[in-house]
Design a protein around this motif. Sequence first.
Motif, PDB file in Angstrom:
ATOM      1  N   UNK A 295      -1.850  -5.262 -11.640  1.00 53.47           N
ATOM      2  CA  UNK A 295      -2.520  -5.289 -10.343  1.00 53.47           C
ATOM      3  C   UNK A 295      -3.784  -6.130 -10.450  1.00 53.47           C
ATOM      4  N   UNK A 296      -3.900  -7.150  -9.574  1.00 47.14           N
ATOM      5  CA  UNK A 296      -5.059  -8.033  -9.592  1.00 47.14           C
ATOM      6  C   UNK A 296      -5.665  -8.049  -8.190  1.00 47.14           C
ATOM      7  N   UNK A 297      -6.907  -7.612  -8.074  1.00 46.70           N
ATOM      8  CA  UNK A 297      -7.562  -7.602  -6.772  1.00 46.70           C
ATOM      9  C   UNK A 297      -7.765  -9.035  -6.274  1.00 46.70           C
ATOM     10  N   UNK A 298      -7.617  -9.209  -4.964  1.00 50.90           N
ATOM     11  CA  UNK A 298      -7.758 -10.541  -4.384  1.00 50.90           C
ATOM     12  C   UNK A 298      -9.207 -10.984  -4.280  1.00 50.90           C
ATOM     13  N   UNK A 299     -10.056 -10.053  -3.952  1.00 49.88           N
ATOM     14  CA  UNK A 299     -11.422 -10.417  -3.581  1.00 49.88           C
ATOM     15  C   UNK A 299     -12.410  -9.933  -4.637  1.00 49.88           C
ATOM     16  N   UNK A 300     -13.095 -10.881  -5.258  1.00 48.19           N
ATOM     17  CA  UNK A 300     -14.091 -10.538  -6.276  1.00 48.19           C
ATOM     18  C   UNK A 300     -15.455 -10.289  -5.670  1.00 48.19           C
ATOM     19  N   UNK A 301     -15.692 -10.881  -4.520  1.00 53.96           N
ATOM     20  CA  UNK A 301     -16.979 -10.728  -3.858  1.00 53.96           C
ATOM     21  C   UNK A 301     -16.770  -9.952  -2.560  1.00 53.96           C
ATOM     22  N   UNK A 302     -17.549 -10.242  -1.552  1.00 54.14           N
ATOM     23  CA  UNK A 302     -17.438  -9.525  -0.296  1.00 54.14           C
ATOM     24  C   UNK A 302     -16.110  -9.842   0.383  1.00 54.14           C
ATOM     25  N   UNK A 303     -15.363  -8.820   0.714  1.00 59.61           N
ATOM     26  CA  UNK A 303     -14.073  -9.020   1.379  1.00 59.61           C
ATOM     27  C   UNK A 303     -14.302  -9.516   2.805  1.00 59.61           C
ATOM     28  N   UNK A 304     -13.689 -10.636   3.185  1.00 60.71           N
ATOM     29  CA  UNK A 304     -13.894 -11.131   4.550  1.00 60.71           C
ATOM     30  C   UNK A 304     -13.166 -10.263   5.573  1.00 60.71           C
ATOM     31  N   UNK A 305     -13.738 -10.220   6.764  1.00 54.52           N
ATOM     32  CA  UNK A 305     -13.117  -9.528   7.902  1.00 54.52           C
ATOM     33  C   UNK A 305     -12.829  -8.055   7.590  1.00 54.52           C
ATOM     34  N   UNK A 306     -13.748  -7.435   6.901  1.00 58.18           N
ATOM     35  CA  UNK A 306     -13.577  -6.015   6.555  1.00 58.18           C
ATOM     36  C   UNK A 306     -13.657  -5.149   7.804  1.00 58.18           C
ATOM     37  N   UNK A 307     -12.711  -4.247   7.924  1.00 63.59           N
ATOM     38  CA  UNK A 307     -12.720  -3.255   8.992  1.00 63.59           C
ATOM     39  C   UNK A 307     -13.412  -1.993   8.465  1.00 63.59           C
ATOM     40  N   UNK A 308     -14.459  -1.516   9.108  1.00 59.40           N
ATOM     41  CA  UNK A 308     -15.181  -0.344   8.605  1.00 59.40           C
ATOM     42  C   UNK A 308     -14.295   0.879   8.404  1.00 59.40           C
ATOM     43  N   UNK A 309     -13.207   0.967   9.181  1.00 59.88           N
ATOM     44  CA  UNK A 309     -12.322   2.127   9.089  1.00 59.88           C
ATOM     45  C   UNK A 309     -11.237   1.956   8.032  1.00 59.88           C
ATOM     46  N   UNK A 310     -11.236   0.813   7.329  1.00 60.26           N
ATOM     47  CA  UNK A 310     -10.179   0.515   6.359  1.00 60.26           C
ATOM     48  C   UNK A 310     -10.802   0.307   4.979  1.00 60.26           C
ATOM     49  N   UNK A 311     -10.579   1.257   4.068  1.00 59.01           N
ATOM     50  CA  UNK A 311     -11.149   1.176   2.726  1.00 59.01           C
ATOM     51  C   UNK A 311     -10.224   0.479   1.730  1.00 59.01           C
ATOM     52  N   UNK A 312      -9.033   0.084   2.177  1.00 62.53           N
ATOM     53  CA  UNK A 312      -8.051  -0.521   1.270  1.00 62.53           C
ATOM     54  C   UNK A 312      -8.536  -1.858   0.742  1.00 62.53           C
ATOM     55  N   UNK A 313      -8.284  -2.103  -0.553  1.00 66.89           N
ATOM     56  CA  UNK A 313      -8.614  -3.375  -1.178  1.00 66.89           C
ATOM     57  C   UNK A 313      -7.317  -4.073  -1.584  1.00 66.89           C
ATOM     58  N   UNK A 314      -6.986  -5.186  -0.941  1.00 68.02           N
ATOM     59  CA  UNK A 314      -5.706  -5.854  -1.200  1.00 68.02           C
ATOM     60  C   UNK A 314      -5.603  -6.386  -2.620  1.00 68.02           C
ATOM     61  N   UNK A 315      -4.365  -6.446  -3.107  1.00 64.43           N
ATOM     62  CA  UNK A 315      -4.150  -6.895  -4.487  1.00 64.43           C
ATOM     63  C   UNK A 315      -2.778  -7.532  -4.636  1.00 64.43           C
ATOM     64  N   UNK A 316      -2.601  -8.173  -5.777  1.00 59.74           N
ATOM     65  CA  UNK A 316      -1.360  -8.859  -6.119  1.00 59.74           C
ATOM     66  C   UNK A 316      -0.802  -8.210  -7.381  1.00 59.74           C
ATOM     67  N   UNK A 317       0.495  -7.884  -7.370  1.00 60.91           N
ATOM     68  CA  UNK A 317       1.146  -7.332  -8.551  1.00 60.91           C
ATOM     69  C   UNK A 317       2.126  -8.358  -9.103  1.00 60.91           C
ATOM     70  N   UNK A 318       1.876  -8.904 -10.313  1.00 60.44           N
ATOM     71  CA  UNK A 318       2.784  -9.895 -10.881  1.00 60.44           C
ATOM     72  C   UNK A 318       4.018  -9.250 -11.508  1.00 60.44           C
ATOM     73  N   UNK A 319       5.141  -9.896 -11.343  1.00 61.81           N
ATOM     74  CA  UNK A 319       6.384  -9.570 -12.039  1.00 61.81           C
ATOM     75  C   UNK A 319       6.819 -10.857 -12.742  1.00 61.81           C
TER      76      UNK A 319
END
Length: 255
Positions: free
Chosen positions: A1-25
């Motif tokens: 699992x690799x998080x997409x955003x290392x700095x401030x996540x753009x277009x953050x929704x205050x009601x959404x705490x999810x942090x998007x990520x990429x899972x390599x296969x």
Amino acid sequence: MIKLWNQTMPHRCPADAFEPYLTPYFCDGAKTAIVVCAGGAYSERVTYEGDDMAVWLNTIGITAFVLEYRVAPSKAPAQPSDAQRAMRLARKLCMERGIERLGIMGFSAGGHLAATLSVHYDEAFYPPQDELDNLSACPDFTVLCYSVIDMGEYRHDWSRFLLGDVPDEAQIEFYSPQRCVTENTPPAFLWHTAQDASVPAINSMLYAAALQKCDVPYELHIFPFGQHGKALALDDASVGQWRQLLRQWLVSKFL
């Protein structure tokens, strides 16, 4: 699992705490990779269109990256930002492993995200964060599986949540990928079922017609039977043909 955003996540929704990520296969010796976007009407991401698909792609010699992008309550442009960043991150990982081609695949609403990225890969969806954002987000090819395409007449109402309660005509135009195809849009493989009662097959037809108009190579398959969300279609041999047809298309062009 690799998080997409290392700095401030753009277009953050205050009601959404999810942090998007990429899972390599990763697949040893692969020269082609695909970023996979599962569907779920922009309200969830279903595993059988994500992780299960990545496992299958490995069996045909393709490295996969499953994108866990933001869904409700987040709205656009959060999702295309995630897809654009994911393509750049996946491209970096491909370069490190000698993988030569990188495509994007999507199912249903995930197909809408893949198609949106395919026509708007140069759009500045978010402010650059680091050197990763110098890499191209343009897919080498696109695979669209019973995809949401149109946000107008043939829309899937649940997926149009992406645009908010009352989208204006400019939003509908921008987020209807068939209206934004150019001669620089990547080649595409599309499939749908004629019986799809959730996302009408005309969605795939509209995108294919737009590609045809711009002389962009594509392959379109409409299977007569089968409802929405068939994914690998392991229980349906007729619809399951799409896997072999995709493999043949990839072999002829990208493997």
